[in-house]
Enzyme design. Structure first.
Site, mmCIF file in Angstrom:
data_model
loop_
_atom_site.group_PDB
_atom_site.id
_atom_site.type_symbol
_atom_site.label_atom_id
_atom_site.label_comp_id
_atom_site.label_asym_id
_atom_site.label_seq_id
_atom_site.Cartn_x
_atom_site.Cartn_y
_atom_site.Cartn_z
ATOM 1 C CG HIS A 30 -2.170 0.733 1.123
ATOM 2 N ND1 HIS A 30 -1.926 2.364 1.495
ATOM 3 C CD2 HIS A 30 -3.300 0.834 0.839
ATOM 4 C CE1 HIS A 30 -3.366 2.678 1.085
ATOM 5 N NE2 HIS A 30 -3.948 1.768 0.888
ATOM 6 C CB ILE A 36 0.025 6.645 1.261
ATOM 7 C CG1 ILE A 36 -0.811 5.462 0.589
ATOM 8 C CG2 ILE A 36 0.793 7.510 0.477
ATOM 9 C CD1 ILE A 36 -1.893 6.382 -0.378
ATOM 10 N N GLY A 39 -6.440 4.307 4.557
ATOM 11 C CA GLY A 39 -7.667 5.210 5.384
ATOM 12 C C GLY A 39 -8.255 4.402 6.137
ATOM 13 C CB VAL A 40 -9.198 0.688 6.990
ATOM 14 C CG1 VAL A 40 -7.561 0.250 6.894
ATOM 15 C CG2 VAL A 40 -9.967 0.205 8.120
ATOM 16 C CD GLU A 44 -8.572 0.654 15.350
ATOM 17 O OE1 GLU A 44 -8.063 0.460 16.316
ATOM 18 O OE2 GLU A 44 -9.690 0.572 14.763
#
Length: 238
Positions: A30, A36, A39-40, A44
């Site tokens: 990723h 980077i 987004g998850v 979190e």
């Protein structure tokens, strides 16, 4: 979350600091050549930050679980090594649910935002509660008061007559605990000595969790000290 830097139950706000690791298996996919933060994991981080406020509000009597994420916005890429600040504000708390707004920033610029809904429920196991308390001792900010009140509540539940000497915290006093509010290290010391009695005659045990400064200003001012155009030094007394 590396550290909770502000915990204000009265205002319903919590802030936390964290730093994205320079290297992680997450970045291998990723993305290759362009790592980077997913987004998850941004969401979190916001969820964990808000959870600390809810745990503090309930004195770790109930566990907090993320139930829903709404209006999530990922506004910028976050690279390895980035220092982040998360802030969550309480919008609603009741009937076993709580709603918070969250904002994740890097260098003062928002990188993610979301509205988070939590469900609160009894801890499924005592071991999980103990683990959360151990984590709180490591990450929750000095002055939050959570640990001191938890120790007082636990001692009272075991049948002890408990006197709690507390600094300026906005958490409810555990049922059955006598609380003495103070402001400043000297006032705390005097209150503790008064509660202990001559020669420690009034107590069986003393537990201290306040992170009191080793030094205090030799003199204080009741008003703002104006700039005089020269460097100033503050004398300290141990």
């Amino acid at each position: 979350v590396d550290r909770v830097t502000l915990l204000d139950p009265a205002a319903g706000v919590v802030r936390a600091a964290c730093r994205v690791p320079e290297a992680s298996p997450v970045f291998e996919g990723h993305f290759p050549g362009h790592p980077i933060l997913p987004g998850v994991l941004m969401i979190e981080t916001l969820a964990q930050t808000g959870g600390w406020l809810l745990l503090a509000n309930q004195r770790f009597a109930r566990m907090v679980f993320l139930a829903q994420v709404r209006e999530a916005k990922l506004r910028a890429f976050v690279a390895p090594g980035t220092a982040l600040e998360a802030e969550a504000r309480l919008l609603h708390d009741g009937s076993g649910y709580a709603v918070m707004s969250g904002r994740l920033s890097a260098g003062g610029r928002a990188v993610a935002e979301a509205e988070l809904t939590y469900r609160t429920a009894p801890f499924p196991t005592p071991a999980l509660r103990e683990q959360m308390l151990a984590t709180a001792r490591r990450v929750v900010c000095i002055g939050a008061g959570v640990i001191g009140l938890e120790v007082a509540a636990s001692a009272r539940a075991r049948g002890a007559a408990v006197t709690l000497v507390a600094g300026p915290v906005d958490l409810a006093t555990p049922r059955g605990v006598t609380r003495i509010d103070v402001r400043g290290a000297l006032a705390m010391r005097a209150a503790i000595h008064a509660a202990m009695g001559e020669g420690l005659a009034e107590i069986d045990a003393l537990v201290m969790s306040a992170a009191v400064s080793d030094y205090r200003p030799t003199t204080t001012s009741a008003t703002k000290i104006k700039k005089e155009g020269i460097a100033s030094a503050i004398a300290l007394t141990k």
